[in-house]
Design a protein around this motif. Structure first.
Motif, PDB file in Angstrom:
ATOM      1  N   UNK A  90     115.613 117.461  25.884  1.00 50.19           N
ATOM      2  CA  UNK A  90     114.728 118.366  26.626  1.00 50.19           C
ATOM      3  C   UNK A  90     115.259 118.533  28.045  1.00 50.19           C
ATOM      4  N   UNK A  91     114.613 119.382  28.816  1.00 52.97           N
ATOM      5  CA  UNK A  91     114.995 119.570  30.219  1.00 52.97           C
ATOM      6  C   UNK A  91     114.258 118.624  31.152  1.00 52.97           C
ATOM      7  N   UNK A  92     113.413 117.749  30.588  1.00 60.24           N
ATOM      8  CA  UNK A  92     112.667 116.792  31.389  1.00 60.24           C
ATOM      9  C   UNK A  92     113.602 115.678  31.857  1.00 60.24           C
ATOM     10  N   UNK A  93     113.605 115.415  33.161  1.00 58.94           N
ATOM     11  CA  UNK A  93     114.473 114.372  33.716  1.00 58.94           C
ATOM     12  C   UNK A  93     113.675 113.094  33.962  1.00 58.94           C
ATOM     13  N   UNK A  94     114.275 111.980  33.601  1.00 64.08           N
ATOM     14  CA  UNK A  94     113.659 110.668  33.768  1.00 64.08           C
ATOM     15  C   UNK A  94     114.202 110.012  35.041  1.00 64.08           C
ATOM     16  N   UNK A  95     113.309 109.653  35.951  1.00 65.12           N
ATOM     17  CA  UNK A  95     113.676 108.993  37.207  1.00 65.12           C
ATOM     18  C   UNK A  95     113.218 107.543  37.151  1.00 65.12           C
ATOM     19  N   UNK A  96     114.173 106.620  37.283  1.00 68.32           N
ATOM     20  CA  UNK A  96     113.874 105.197  37.169  1.00 68.32           C
ATOM     21  C   UNK A  96     113.783 104.551  38.546  1.00 68.32           C
ATOM     22  N   UNK A  97     112.681 103.845  38.804  1.00 67.26           N
ATOM     23  CA  UNK A  97     112.595 103.011  40.007  1.00 67.26           C
ATOM     24  C   UNK A  97     113.427 101.762  39.723  1.00 67.26           C
ATOM     25  N   UNK A  98     114.630 101.733  40.258  1.00 67.45           N
ATOM     26  CA  UNK A  98     115.588 100.678  39.935  1.00 67.45           C
ATOM     27  C   UNK A  98     115.581  99.539  40.933  1.00 67.45           C
ATOM     28  N   UNK A  99     116.625  98.725  40.853  1.00 65.53           N
ATOM     29  CA  UNK A  99     116.764  97.588  41.755  1.00 65.53           C
ATOM     30  C   UNK A  99     118.039  97.697  42.570  1.00 65.53           C
ATOM     31  N   UNK A 100     118.160  96.837  43.583  1.00 65.32           N
ATOM     32  CA  UNK A 100     119.328  96.865  44.467  1.00 65.32           C
ATOM     33  C   UNK A 100     120.441  95.940  44.001  1.00 65.32           C
ATOM     34  N   UNK A 101     120.129  94.971  43.143  1.00 65.06           N
ATOM     35  CA  UNK A 101     121.114  93.956  42.767  1.00 65.06           C
ATOM     36  C   UNK A 101     122.362  94.497  42.115  1.00 65.06           C
ATOM     37  N   UNK A 102     122.257  95.648  41.459  1.00 68.53           N
ATOM     38  CA  UNK A 102     123.407  96.228  40.764  1.00 68.53           C
ATOM     39  C   UNK A 102     124.309  97.057  41.672  1.00 68.53           C
ATOM     40  N   UNK A 103     123.932  97.238  42.935  1.00 66.27           N
ATOM     41  CA  UNK A 103     124.767  97.988  43.868  1.00 66.27           C
ATOM     42  C   UNK A 103     126.070  97.236  44.128  1.00 66.27           C
ATOM     43  N   UNK A 145     118.713 111.630  33.222  1.00 66.66           N
ATOM     44  CA  UNK A 145     118.129 110.487  33.935  1.00 66.66           C
ATOM     45  C   UNK A 145     118.766 110.343  35.302  1.00 66.66           C
ATOM     46  N   UNK A 146     118.035 109.688  36.208  1.00 67.44           N
ATOM     47  CA  UNK A 146     118.533 109.300  37.531  1.00 67.44           C
ATOM     48  C   UNK A 146     117.979 107.910  37.823  1.00 67.44           C
ATOM     49  N   UNK A 147     118.843 106.971  38.141  1.00 70.50           N
ATOM     50  CA  UNK A 147     118.447 105.598  38.465  1.00 70.50           C
ATOM     51  C   UNK A 147     118.461 105.481  39.988  1.00 70.50           C
ATOM     52  N   UNK A 148     117.318 105.195  40.580  1.00 72.90           N
ATOM     53  CA  UNK A 148     117.183 105.224  42.037  1.00 72.90           C
ATOM     54  C   UNK A 148     117.005 103.801  42.580  1.00 72.90           C
ATOM     55  N   UNK A 149     118.074 103.251  43.154  1.00 74.32           N
ATOM     56  CA  UNK A 149     118.028 101.898  43.716  1.00 74.32           C
ATOM     57  C   UNK A 149     117.476 101.926  45.139  1.00 74.32           C
ATOM     58  N   UNK A 150     116.573 101.021  45.462  1.00 67.06           N
ATOM     59  CA  UNK A 150     116.120 100.897  46.849  1.00 67.06           C
ATOM     60  C   UNK A 150     117.113 100.049  47.641  1.00 67.06           C
ATOM     61  N   UNK A 151     116.864  99.899  48.913  1.00 58.92           N
ATOM     62  CA  UNK A 151     117.650  98.983  49.740  1.00 58.92           C
ATOM     63  C   UNK A 151     117.376  97.550  49.288  1.00 58.92           C
ATOM     64  N   UNK A 152     118.200  96.619  49.752  1.00 59.87           N
ATOM     65  CA  UNK A 152     118.047  95.216  49.363  1.00 59.87           C
ATOM     66  C   UNK A 152     116.692  94.661  49.785  1.00 59.87           C
ATOM     67  N   UNK A 153     116.217  95.064  50.943  1.00 55.84           N
ATOM     68  CA  UNK A 153     114.903  94.646  51.443  1.00 55.84           C
ATOM     69  C   UNK A 153     113.932  95.800  51.226  1.00 55.84           C
ATOM     70  N   UNK A 154     113.175  95.702  50.127  1.00 55.73           N
ATOM     71  CA  UNK A 154     112.262  96.769  49.702  1.00 55.73           C
ATOM     72  C   UNK A 154     110.854  96.356  50.125  1.00 55.73           C
TER      73      UNK A 154
END
Length: 209
Positions: A90-103, A145-154
């Motif tokens: 589909x054209x629906x995009x999935x946005x994931x609230x991710x983590x910083x550890x994988x940066x 999909x888009x995986x969105x990592x926050x900064x280390x200190x969230x």
């Protein structure tokens, strides 16, 4: 835009919903327990019980799922893969609230933040689970999909400045040399990403300016 937010009662999800509503988007929240967010439309349903019909017609789905105990950490991958299955084709995009550890902390992308000596041991298992979640998403070519990592200190209760830096795969620092972002500013960045429709199939990161 018509946006669904899954696991909507978490702090990050609530901040994202507040930002979406403030910008005039039509938001439907999904959660196991009664609605605690600013969304006017709400469906009480477990994330793993959601069907294609539940998510049909949305421009984007935000996945704010979080698990923290050893027995539930694998649910990061299980739930995001389930949602990817539901929006596949589909054209629906999935946005994931991710983590910083994988940066990554180096330009060669050989060392990730969670594997550095400075990374807090107490957060390692969670970071590892979200790293595995991202790896599984990278294999998906059938879903947006888009995986969105926050900064280390969230920071849940940090102030909203409205200013942030959009980074990519590497740990990005602010102009003060710090890796910090508030939930409120993360929400601003997340909604900007949704509205732009860019960075599909990639991981991006957000840090305060």
């Amino acid at each position: 835009m018509k946006i669904a937010v899954v696991a909507s009662n978490g702090k990050a999800s609530r901040a994202i919903i507040e930002e979406l509503v403030a910008r005039g988007h039509e938001v439907t929240a999904f959660a196991r327990h009664e609605n605690q967010s600013a969304a006017k439309h709400f469906v009480q349903k477990d994330i793993l019980d959601l069907t294609k019909g539940d998510l049909a017609g949305f421009d984007a789905v935000v996945d704010g799922f979080g698990a923290f105990t050893p027995e539930t950490l694998p649910l990061h991958t299980k739930t995001s893969q389930h949602l990817a299955d539901l929006v596949a084709g589909t054209n629906t995009c999935l946005y994931i609230v991710g983590g910083a550890g994988s940066l990554y902390v180096d330009a060669s992308h050989k060392v990730q933040l969670l594997d550095t000596p400075e990374f807090p041991a107490v957060f390692y298992a969670l970071a590892k689970a979200q790293t595995e979640e991202l790896a599984a998403l990278r294999t998906r070519k059938d879903a947006k999909w888009v995986f969105v990592s926050p900064a280390a200190d969230f920071r849940p209760d940090g102030e909203k400045t409205g200013a942030y830096i959009l980074g990519g795969e590497e740990l990005t620092l602010s102009t003060a040399g710090e890796s910090i972002i508030s939930y409120a500013d993360y929400a601003v960045g997340m909604v900007d990403l949704i509205e732009s429709g860019e960075h599909i199939g990639t991981r991006v990161s957000l840090v305060q300016k």
